[in-house]
Design an enzyme around this catalytic site. Sequence first.
Site, mmCIF file in Angstrom:
data_model
loop_
_atom_site.group_PDB
_atom_site.id
_atom_site.type_symbol
_atom_site.label_atom_id
_atom_site.label_comp_id
_atom_site.label_asym_id
_atom_site.label_seq_id
_atom_site.Cartn_x
_atom_site.Cartn_y
_atom_site.Cartn_z
ATOM 1 N N SER A 139 105.126 -43.171 -95.117
ATOM 2 C CA SER A 139 106.434 -43.097 -94.507
ATOM 3 C C SER A 139 106.666 -41.571 -94.064
ATOM 4 C CB SER A 139 107.369 -43.506 -95.670
ATOM 5 O OG SER A 139 108.862 -43.618 -95.006
ATOM 6 N N ASP A 169 101.791 -46.462 -92.813
ATOM 7 C CA ASP A 169 103.343 -46.907 -92.468
ATOM 8 C C ASP A 169 104.097 -45.400 -92.012
ATOM 9 O OD1 ASP A 169 104.415 -49.172 -91.360
ATOM 10 O OD2 ASP A 169 105.695 -49.412 -93.020
ATOM 11 N N HIS A 245 107.641 -52.007 -95.745
ATOM 12 C CA HIS A 245 107.429 -50.564 -95.948
ATOM 13 C C HIS A 245 107.038 -50.066 -97.070
ATOM 14 C CE1 HIS A 245 107.820 -46.579 -94.433
ATOM 15 N NE2 HIS A 245 108.663 -46.441 -95.104
#
Length: 318
Positions: A139, A169, A245
């Site tokens: 992330s 991600d 996610h």
Amino acid sequence: MVITYSSSPTTSTTIFDIGNYSTKLLNIEPQSYINSPFPPPPPKPLLISTPLQGGNFPVILFLHGYLLYNYFYSQLIQHISSHGFIVVAPQLYLVEGADTTKEIKSTAEITNWLPEGLHHYLPSQVEPNLKKLALAGHSRGGKAAFGLALGKVANVTTNLYFSALIGIDPVDGLDKGIQTMPPVLTYIPQSFNLDMAVLVIGSGLGEVKRNPLFPACAPNGVNHRDFYNECCRPVCYVVAKDYGHVDMLDDETKGVRGKATYCLCKNGKSREPMRRFVGGIVVAFLEDYLKGNSSDLMAIKDGYVTLPVELQDVDFRV
């Protein structure tokens, strides 16, 4: 203080299952060593997963996502470590604003600490091989990893060379045109000037809103697809179709932040398949680009292996 936890391997030797090395988690708090000149304390708290058996092992520096704790990734980093890697996961901050500059600087400081400090905290029979070093992040941590590798913060350098870069991600902001500082994406295809192999992992549900009140956790325009488009060869790109996610986190994440991971992002049915997939593809990638064994990665590329998840996209430019 060093707190240790242990896990034992299963009989399976596939990359999507726990490997053949028993592992230990080491929780290192710098303040415990603040008045001691030796061993040198790390710049930030660290969660380290190391094999217990003796050997010389590649090292992965793993950066957590926004407002997440490093121990939310305990099962993932132990999965990777059980295949013969040392994973160093710092807690870069507890509360932070939109700017990732401090995280990038802290990651550089930790990287520069590794040669003098890391081996003091590992089991005596375990030797870190810092000539085989990878940088990974999830992330916002993926953005920070790319930001450091691309030199996005002036006068921030490392004394070690990264051989591989992994974005799990990765997210560069709230939307295209609303990137957080320092912006990483340029929206110019294959513009990333990286002298290393790259793996980009995406989640198919990451760009889907869980409800109208919250934005998507990995919005289209600043997510995995955009990072992949800017990577040059060699780069591997995979997207898990029906997973979200944060589905690579531990099965159970406690506390307010842990509970938030279940309700802010669109999630898959369970975390285990996505976590096993992420762990396995990371191991396959590192086996190829750090150890010179491409068999598992090529089996994934050619569809010769059963995966824990269904892939939405897969593209290898090697």
